[in-house]
Scaffold this motif. Structure first.
Motif, PDB file in Angstrom:
ATOM      1  N   CYS A  86      -6.738  -7.114   8.546  1.00 57.00           N
ATOM      2  CA  CYS A  86      -6.705  -6.274   7.346  1.00 57.00           C
ATOM      3  C   CYS A  86      -6.742  -7.152   6.099  1.00 57.00           C
ATOM      4  CB  CYS A  86      -5.456  -5.383   7.337  1.00 57.00           C
ATOM      5  SG  CYS A  86      -3.906  -6.283   7.098  1.00 57.00           S
ATOM      6  N   VAL A  87      -6.907  -6.495   4.959  1.00 54.40           N
ATOM      7  CA  VAL A  87      -6.868  -7.160   3.663  1.00 54.40           C
ATOM      8  C   VAL A  87      -5.924  -6.358   2.779  1.00 54.40           C
ATOM      9  CG1 VAL A  87      -8.216  -7.720   1.604  1.00 54.40           C
ATOM     10  CG2 VAL A  87      -9.201  -8.094   3.859  1.00 54.40           C
ATOM     11  N   THR A  88      -5.015  -7.054   2.082  1.00 52.61           N
ATOM     12  CA  THR A  88      -4.125  -6.361   1.156  1.00 52.61           C
ATOM     13  C   THR A  88      -4.454  -6.788  -0.265  1.00 52.61           C
ATOM     14  OG1 THR A  88      -2.367  -8.028   1.253  1.00 52.61           O
ATOM     15  CG2 THR A  88      -2.257  -6.221   2.855  1.00 52.61           C
ATOM     16  N   LEU A  89      -4.342  -5.822  -1.187  1.00 57.19           N
ATOM     17  CA  LEU A  89      -4.481  -6.082  -2.615  1.00 57.19           C
ATOM     18  C   LEU A  89      -3.147  -5.730  -3.248  1.00 57.19           C
ATOM     19  CD1 LEU A  89      -7.331  -4.714  -1.545  1.00 57.19           C
ATOM     20  CD2 LEU A  89      -7.963  -5.264  -3.884  1.00 57.19           C
ATOM     21  N   GLU A  90      -2.639  -6.604  -4.106  1.00 56.21           N
ATOM     22  CA  GLU A  90      -1.329  -6.385  -4.702  1.00 56.21           C
ATOM     23  C   GLU A  90      -1.396  -6.690  -6.198  1.00 56.21           C
ATOM     24  OE1 GLU A  90       2.805  -8.546  -3.938  1.00 56.21           O
ATOM     25  OE2 GLU A  90       2.049  -7.472  -2.180  1.00 56.21           O
ATOM     26  N   GLN A  91      -0.744  -5.824  -6.985  1.00 55.20           N
ATOM     27  CA  GLN A  91      -0.686  -6.008  -8.432  1.00 55.20           C
ATOM     28  C   GLN A  91       0.649  -5.471  -8.920  1.00 55.20           C
ATOM     29  OE1 GLN A  91      -3.445  -3.669 -10.886  1.00 55.20           O
ATOM     30  NE2 GLN A  91      -3.888  -5.527 -12.045  1.00 55.20           N
ATOM     31  N   ILE A  92       1.244  -6.125  -9.906  1.00 55.58           N
ATOM     32  CA  ILE A  92       2.503  -5.666 -10.484  1.00 55.58           C
ATOM     33  C   ILE A  92       2.215  -4.484 -11.402  1.00 55.58           C
ATOM     34  CG2 ILE A  92       4.475  -6.288 -11.939  1.00 55.58           C
ATOM     35  CD1 ILE A  92       4.442  -7.726  -9.254  1.00 55.58           C
ATOM     36  N   ASP A  93       2.943  -3.376 -11.201  1.00 57.48           N
ATOM     37  CA  ASP A  93       2.846  -2.209 -12.082  1.00 57.48           C
ATOM     38  C   ASP A  93       3.582  -2.552 -13.371  1.00 57.48           C
ATOM     39  OD1 ASP A  93       3.324   0.176 -13.477  1.00 57.48           O
ATOM     40  OD2 ASP A  93       3.482   1.349 -11.649  1.00 57.48           O
ATOM     41  N   PRO A  94       2.886  -2.528 -14.517  1.00 64.58           N
ATOM     42  CA  PRO A  94       3.535  -2.928 -15.765  1.00 64.58           C
ATOM     43  C   PRO A  94       4.650  -1.986 -16.216  1.00 64.58           C
ATOM     44  CG  PRO A  94       1.332  -2.094 -16.186  1.00 64.58           C
ATOM     45  CD  PRO A  94       1.500  -2.167 -14.703  1.00 64.58           C
ATOM     46  N   ILE A  95       4.659  -0.744 -15.731  1.00 62.42           N
ATOM     47  CA  ILE A  95       5.703   0.211 -16.125  1.00 62.42           C
ATOM     48  C   ILE A  95       6.971  -0.005 -15.312  1.00 62.42           C
ATOM     49  CG2 ILE A  95       6.323   2.656 -16.235  1.00 62.42           C
ATOM     50  CD1 ILE A  95       3.312   3.177 -16.804  1.00 62.42           C
ATOM     51  N   SER A  96       6.840  -0.072 -13.992  1.00 65.86           N
ATOM     52  CA  SER A  96       8.019  -0.223 -13.136  1.00 65.86           C
ATOM     53  C   SER A  96       8.354  -1.688 -12.858  1.00 65.86           C
ATOM     54  CB  SER A  96       7.791   0.498 -11.806  1.00 65.86           C
ATOM     55  OG  SER A  96       6.787  -0.168 -11.050  1.00 65.86           O
ATOM     56  N   ASP A  97       7.436  -2.596 -13.154  1.00 65.25           N
ATOM     57  CA  ASP A  97       7.573  -4.017 -12.871  1.00 65.25           C
ATOM     58  C   ASP A  97       7.752  -4.277 -11.373  1.00 65.25           C
ATOM     59  OD1 ASP A  97       7.373  -6.565 -14.008  1.00 65.25           O
ATOM     60  OD2 ASP A  97       9.548  -6.855 -13.887  1.00 65.25           O
ATOM     61  N   GLU A  98       7.224  -3.368 -10.544  1.00 64.09           N
ATOM     62  CA  GLU A  98       7.269  -3.486  -9.090  1.00 64.09           C
ATOM     63  C   GLU A  98       5.844  -3.705  -8.564  1.00 64.09           C
ATOM     64  OE1 GLU A  98       9.939  -3.299  -6.983  1.00 64.09           O
ATOM     65  OE2 GLU A  98      11.240  -3.213  -8.746  1.00 64.09           O
ATOM     66  N   PRO A  99       5.701  -4.441  -7.458  1.00 64.66           N
ATOM     67  CA  PRO A  99       4.362  -4.623  -6.899  1.00 64.66           C
ATOM     68  C   PRO A  99       3.836  -3.346  -6.247  1.00 64.66           C
ATOM     69  CG  PRO A  99       6.005  -5.718  -5.531  1.00 64.66           C
ATOM     70  CD  PRO A  99       6.717  -5.179  -6.730  1.00 64.66           C
ATOM     71  N   VAL A 100       2.548  -3.113  -6.413  1.00 67.89           N
ATOM     72  CA  VAL A 100       1.855  -2.000  -5.762  1.00 67.89           C
ATOM     73  C   VAL A 100       0.876  -2.639  -4.783  1.00 67.89           C
ATOM     74  CG1 VAL A 100       0.297  -0.050  -6.108  1.00 67.89           C
ATOM     75  CG2 VAL A 100       2.058  -0.558  -7.814  1.00 67.89           C
ATOM     76  N   ARG A 101       0.915  -2.188  -3.520  1.00 72.49           N
ATOM     77  CA  ARG A 101       0.074  -2.796  -2.484  1.00 72.49           C
ATOM     78  C   ARG A 101      -0.851  -1.755  -1.876  1.00 72.49           C
ATOM     79  NH1 ARG A 101       3.341  -5.604   1.779  1.00 72.49           N
ATOM     80  NH2 ARG A 101       3.388  -7.226   0.212  1.00 72.49           N
ATOM     81  N   ILE A 102      -2.094  -2.166  -1.676  1.00 70.63           N
ATOM     82  CA  ILE A 102      -3.095  -1.362  -0.969  1.00 70.63           C
ATOM     83  C   ILE A 102      -3.547  -2.186   0.228  1.00 70.63           C
ATOM     84  CG2 ILE A 102      -5.413  -0.374  -1.091  1.00 70.63           C
ATOM     85  CD1 ILE A 102      -4.941   0.008  -4.099  1.00 70.63           C
ATOM     86  N   THR A 103      -3.592  -1.557   1.405  1.00 69.82           N
ATOM     87  CA  THR A 103      -4.045  -2.238   2.620  1.00 69.82           C
ATOM     88  C   THR A 103      -5.344  -1.601   3.083  1.00 69.82           C
ATOM     89  OG1 THR A 103      -1.762  -2.696   3.259  1.00 69.82           O
ATOM     90  CG2 THR A 103      -3.433  -2.866   4.983  1.00 69.82           C
ATOM     91  N   LEU A 104      -6.354  -2.448   3.300  1.00 71.59           N
ATOM     92  CA  LEU A 104      -7.653  -2.002   3.788  1.00 71.59           C
ATOM     93  C   LEU A 104      -7.877  -2.561   5.188  1.00 71.59           C
ATOM     94  CD1 LEU A 104      -9.844  -2.847   0.659  1.00 71.59           C
ATOM     95  CD2 LEU A 104      -8.918  -0.618   1.276  1.00 71.59           C
TER      96      LEU A 104
END
Length: 86
Positions: A35-53
């Motif tokens: 799989c491949v994961t994409l991760e970015q910090i949400d600027p509002i919650s300051d928490e990482p958001v992850r998408i797995t493909l």
């Protein structure tokens, strides 16, 4: 700008937004065997958001980048013959 690092079980690519106002957070891409994961910090919650493909989803995404608007299904099949028809 981007960086590439090879870890024990994955390749890590970090995309860095630069050069204009309204910069987005860095995007980290982890490429594993299955799989491949994409991760970015949400600027509002300051928490990482992850998408797995899955690898199939990644293959479809790569194909979609070069196709016109529409609905598609990539069929798995025998390899295409080479240029001399063999």
């Amino acid at each position: 700008m981007f960086t590439i690092e090879h870890e024990f079980d994955s390749t890590v690519i970090t995309l860095i937004d630069e050069g204009h106002a309204g910069l987005f957070e860095d995007v980290t891409i982890n490429a594993f065997d299955d799989c491949v994961t994409l991760e970015q910090i949400d600027p509002i919650s300051d928490e990482p958001v992850r998408i797995t493909l899955s690898m199939a989803q990644l293959r479809d995404l790569a194909a979609a980048l070069n196709l016109p608007e529409g609905s598609y299904r990539i069929e798995e099949g025998p390899a295409a013959p080479d240029a001399d028809g063999a």
